[in-house]
Design a protein around this motif. Structure first.
Motif: not given
Length: 159
Positions: A25-29, A77-94
């Motif tokens: 769950v993201s922080s409040w905005h 977008s900002i909420m997902s950046y706070q919550v979703m993990p980064v997968i090793a080897g990722t070059t970009m997400g769209v």
């Protein structure tokens, strides 16, 4: 740089093991009038229900101005950046779009919202391309009904 890229990455297997689970769950905005006004300027939608607090108070059931539904959606977008993990080897997400997006309740000016993320699907389409589906609920602080619910699709690319 988005904070998401500062997180320690997890393996693809670990990410796929999260399918069916709440990721977080993201922080409040805060969705205040200056944010609504700025958004109205960007998209050139100045309907009074968004930008005229006095008229919205007198002429709507909302009692005040409300955020554009797409403004609330854009905060994913900002909420997902706070919550979703980064997968090793990722070059970009769209952003790949939505299979479902519903605006359930208006977000009144001055309210805060947060996102709740459940990873619903994570399938390799190609050896270097992962398609994810995330069920997102944007909650409004102090209210029973959410602002929106969405099935959000993303593509993640690997080196």
């Amino acid at each position: 740089m988005n904070e998401v890229w500062k997180k320690p990455p997890i393996s693809l297997d670990a990410y796929q093991a999260m399918v069916g689970k709440e990721i977080g769950v993201s922080s409040w905005h805060l969705v205040d009038q200056p944010r609504i006004d700025t958004y109205a300027d960007v998209i050139e939608d100045h309907q009074f229900i968004h930008v005229d607090p006095e008229r919205a108070k007198n002429e709507t059931a909302f009692g005040t101005t409300i955020a554009h539904g797409f403004l609330t959606m854009s905060l994913l977008s900002i909420m997902s950046y706070q919550v979703m993990p980064v997968i090793a080897g990722t070059t970009m997400g769209v952003n790949y779009g939505f299979d479902k997006l519903r605006f359930i309740s208006p977000v009144r000016s001055g309210k805060r919202v947060r996102g709740r993320f459940v990873l619903a699907e994570a399938k390799l389409r190609k050896p270097n391309e992962l398609q994810s589906r995330t069920n997102v609920t944007v909650e409004i602080e102090g209210e029973d009904k959410p602002a929106l619910v969405a099935d959000w699709l993303g593509l993640i690319y690997f080196a």
